[in-house]
Design an enzyme around this catalytic site. Structure first.
Site, PDB file in Angstrom:
ATOM      1  N   GLU A  96      -5.419  -0.783 -15.530  1.00  0.00           N
ATOM      2  CA  GLU A  96      -5.783  -1.026 -14.087  1.00  0.00           C
ATOM      3  C   GLU A  96      -6.235   0.564 -13.610  1.00  0.00           C
ATOM      4  O   GLU A  96      -6.254   1.010 -14.269  1.00  0.00           O
ATOM      5  CB  GLU A  96      -4.348  -0.904 -13.240  1.00  0.00           C
ATOM      6  CG  GLU A  96      -3.684  -1.209 -11.932  1.00  0.00           C
ATOM      7  CD  GLU A  96      -4.938  -2.497 -11.507  1.00  0.00           C
ATOM      8  OE1 GLU A  96      -5.897  -2.731 -11.776  1.00  0.00           O
ATOM      9  OE2 GLU A  96      -4.536  -2.684 -10.479  1.00  0.00           O
ATOM     10  N   ASP A  97      -6.704   0.048 -12.626  1.00  0.00           N
ATOM     11  CA  ASP A  97      -7.272   1.821 -11.742  1.00  0.00           C
ATOM     12  C   ASP A  97      -6.543   2.444 -11.403  1.00  0.00           C
ATOM     13  O   ASP A  97      -5.918   3.350 -11.506  1.00  0.00           O
ATOM     14  CB  ASP A  97      -8.175   1.012 -10.992  1.00  0.00           C
ATOM     15  CG  ASP A  97      -7.881   0.066  -9.983  1.00  0.00           C
ATOM     16  OD1 ASP A  97      -7.123  -0.408  -9.960  1.00  0.00           O
ATOM     17  OD2 ASP A  97      -8.809   0.000  -9.205  1.00  0.00           O
ATOM     18  N   ASP A 100      -0.463   1.610  -6.780  1.00  0.00           N
ATOM     19  CA  ASP A 100       0.220   1.970  -5.742  1.00  0.00           C
ATOM     20  C   ASP A 100       1.159   1.647  -5.261  1.00  0.00           C
ATOM     21  O   ASP A 100       2.524   2.146  -5.693  1.00  0.00           O
ATOM     22  CB  ASP A 100      -1.388   1.751  -4.555  1.00  0.00           C
ATOM     23  CG  ASP A 100      -0.974   2.468  -3.452  1.00  0.00           C
ATOM     24  OD1 ASP A 100      -1.119   3.667  -2.935  1.00  0.00           O
ATOM     25  OD2 ASP A 100      -0.772   1.255  -2.400  1.00  0.00           O
ATOM     26  N   GLY A 102       2.248  -1.137  -6.667  1.00  0.00           N
ATOM     27  CA  GLY A 102       3.020  -1.574  -7.507  1.00  0.00           C
ATOM     28  C   GLY A 102       2.435  -3.487  -7.434  1.00  0.00           C
ATOM     29  O   GLY A 102       3.203  -3.657  -8.516  1.00  0.00           O
ATOM     30  N   LEU A 103       2.958  -3.631  -6.601  1.00  0.00           N
ATOM     31  CA  LEU A 103       3.094  -5.032  -6.174  1.00  0.00           C
ATOM     32  C   LEU A 103       1.555  -6.034  -7.470  1.00  0.00           C
ATOM     33  O   LEU A 103       2.020  -7.271  -7.625  1.00  0.00           O
ATOM     34  CB  LEU A 103       2.959  -5.742  -4.786  1.00  0.00           C
ATOM     35  CG  LEU A 103       4.032  -4.784  -3.547  1.00  0.00           C
ATOM     36  CD1 LEU A 103       3.834  -4.719  -2.726  1.00  0.00           C
ATOM     37  CD2 LEU A 103       5.391  -5.286  -4.607  1.00  0.00           C
ATOM     38  N   LYS A 128       0.734   6.811  -7.914  1.00  0.00           N
ATOM     39  CA  LYS A 128       1.513   7.352  -6.710  1.00  0.00           C
ATOM     40  C   LYS A 128       2.550   6.612  -6.250  1.00  0.00           C
ATOM     41  O   LYS A 128       2.916   5.693  -6.291  1.00  0.00           O
ATOM     42  CB  LYS A 128       0.413   6.931  -5.384  1.00  0.00           C
ATOM     43  CG  LYS A 128      -0.730   6.270  -5.236  1.00  0.00           C
ATOM     44  CD  LYS A 128      -1.190   6.673  -3.728  1.00  0.00           C
ATOM     45  CE  LYS A 128      -3.187   6.269  -3.518  1.00  0.00           C
ATOM     46  NZ  LYS A 128      -3.647   5.356  -2.855  1.00  0.00           N
ATOM     47  N   ASP A 156     -12.579   2.582  -4.653  1.00  0.00           N
ATOM     48  CA  ASP A 156     -13.527   2.457  -3.726  1.00  0.00           C
ATOM     49  C   ASP A 156     -12.929   3.290  -2.691  1.00  0.00           C
ATOM     50  O   ASP A 156     -11.999   2.400  -2.411  1.00  0.00           O
ATOM     51  CB  ASP A 156     -14.749   1.024  -3.948  1.00  0.00           C
ATOM     52  CG  ASP A 156     -13.061  -0.407  -2.957  1.00  0.00           C
ATOM     53  OD1 ASP A 156     -12.542  -0.207  -3.728  1.00  0.00           O
ATOM     54  OD2 ASP A 156     -13.900  -0.526  -2.109  1.00  0.00           O
TER      55      ASP A 156
HETATM   56  P1  IMP Z   1      -0.865  -2.147  -5.000  1.00  0.00           P
HETATM   57  O1  IMP Z   1      -1.062  -1.561  -4.221  1.00  0.00           O
HETATM   58  O2  IMP Z   1       0.137  -0.691  -6.755  1.00  0.00           O
HETATM   59  O3  IMP Z   1      -0.860  -3.847  -5.911  1.00  0.00           O
HETATM   60  O4  IMP Z   1      -2.523  -1.724  -5.649  1.00  0.00           O
HETATM   61  C1  IMP Z   1      -3.545  -2.452  -5.423  1.00  0.00           C
HETATM   62  C2  IMP Z   1      -4.908  -2.497  -5.542  1.00  0.00           C
HETATM   63  O5  IMP Z   1      -4.630  -1.885  -4.488  1.00  0.00           O
HETATM   64  C3  IMP Z   1      -5.807  -1.325  -6.348  1.00  0.00           C
HETATM   65  O6  IMP Z   1      -5.116  -2.410  -7.665  1.00  0.00           O
HETATM   66  C4  IMP Z   1      -6.320  -0.815  -6.150  1.00  0.00           C
HETATM   67  O7  IMP Z   1      -7.225  -1.381  -5.967  1.00  0.00           O
HETATM   68  C5  IMP Z   1      -6.497  -0.578  -4.307  1.00  0.00           C
HETATM   69  N1  IMP Z   1      -6.332   0.842  -4.271  1.00  0.00           N
HETATM   70  C6  IMP Z   1      -4.828   1.415  -3.884  1.00  0.00           C
HETATM   71  N2  IMP Z   1      -4.595   2.749  -4.062  1.00  0.00           N
HETATM   72  C7  IMP Z   1      -5.651   2.905  -3.496  1.00  0.00           C
HETATM   73  C8  IMP Z   1      -6.650   3.934  -3.421  1.00  0.00           C
HETATM   74  O8  IMP Z   1      -5.994   5.251  -3.271  1.00  0.00           O
HETATM   75  N3  IMP Z   1      -8.550   4.218  -3.878  1.00  0.00           N
HETATM   76  C9  IMP Z   1      -8.778   2.933  -3.704  1.00  0.00           C
HETATM   77  N4  IMP Z   1      -8.122   1.598  -3.815  1.00  0.00           N
HETATM   78  C10 IMP Z   1      -6.708   1.732  -3.589  1.00  0.00           C
HETATM   79 MG    MG Z   2      -7.276  -2.973  -8.493  1.00  0.00          MG
END
Ligand code: IMP
Ligand code: MG
Length: 178
Positions: A96-97, A100, A102-103, A128, A156
Site C-alpha cells: 500500500e502507498d 491514513d 486505516g479504513l 500516519k 497524488d
Molecule cells: P485510508 O484513510 O487509510 O483508508 O487511506 C485511503 C487512501 O487515501 C490511501 O490509500 C491514499 O490513496 C489516500 N491518502 C491518504 N493520505 C494521503 C496523502 O497524504 N496524500 C495522498 N493520498 C492520501
Molecule cells: Mg491507496
C-alpha cells in the site's frame, strides 16, 4: 498545482528503507512462495521498487478498491476489484502507498481473510499514526509521518504528482501561515 509542496523524502532515502524492508521480508518469507498484492493506483511505484529489491521467488498481482459515497452512516462503501487468483493457503503481503485512517486497509484485510490465506501481512510506504481510526498491525513501514498531506512516489494531489520520484509534503496546512 495550486499548492506548494516541500521535499520530505528524496528517492535515495526511500530506496534505503526499501532495501531494509526487503531484507526483513527475506527473513520472513523466503521459501514461502509469497503473493504480493499491490493496491492501485497509489502503490504502483513503491511496489515496483520493492519487487526489484526482493530476491526470492514470489508473485505479484494488483487490485483496486473502488469507493463511492453511499447513504450509509459511515458514508463510504468500498469494493475490491481485480483479485485474479485463489489465495487460499498463500502467504500474502499487501503493498500500500499510505495508511491514513486505516479504513481502506481494514476493509481489504476483511475481504482477503474470507479466502483463508496462510498469512496476511501489510507493507506500506508511509503511515500516519495520528490519523489511524481502527487498529491495524503493520508489518513493514517505510516511514512514519505526521498527519500532513503527502504527494509524490505514487501519491497524488487531485490526480497529479504520482510520477514524482521523491515524496513531498504540503507546505501550507489549514490554519497555518508560512
Ligand atoms: P485510508 O484513510 O487509510 O483508508 O487511506 C485511503 C487512501 O487515501 C490511501 O490509500 C491514499 O490513496 C489516500 N491518502 C491518504 N493520505 C494521503 C496523502 O497524504 N496524500 C495522498 N493520498 C492520501
Ligand atoms: Mg491507496
Amino acid at each position: 498545482m495550486d499548492k506548494r509542496f516541500k521535499l520530505l523524502f528524496p528517492h535515495a532515502e526511500i530506496q534505503k528503507r526499501i532495501d531494509s524492508i526487503a531484507a526483513q521480508m527475506t527473513k520472513d518469507l523466503e521459501g514461502k512462495n509469497p503473493l504480493f498484492i499491490a493496491v492501485l493506483n497509489g502503490a504502483f511505484m513503491f511496489a515496483a521498487d520493492l519487487m526489484k529489491a526482493v530476491q526470492f521467488p514470489c508473485e505479484i498481482t494488483f487490485v483496486k478498491m473502488s469507493s463511492y459515497r453511499g447513504m450509509e452512516s459511515c458514508g463510504k462503501v468500498q469494493n475490491l476489484i481485480g483479485l485474479d487468483r485463489d489465495i487460499e493457503d498463500r502467504h500474502i503481503v499487501i503493498i500500500e502507498d499510505i495508511v491514513d485512517s486505516g479504513l481502506s486497509m481494514k476493509t481489504l484485510i476483511n475481504y482477503l481473510q474470507d479466502f483463508k490465506p496462510a498469512s496476511l501481512r501489510i507493507a506500506c510506504c508511509t503511515y500516519k499514526p495520528a490519523a489511524l481510526k481502527c487498529p491495524l498491525s503493520l508489518d513493514y513501514v517505510g516511514f512514519e509521518v505526521e498527519n500532513l498531506f503527502l504527494v509524490g512516489y505514487g501519491l497524488d494531489y487531485d490526480g497529479y504528482g504520482r510520477n514524482f520520484e521523491d515524496i513531498y509534503v504540503l507546505a501550507e496546512q489549514p490554519g497555518q501561515e508560512n
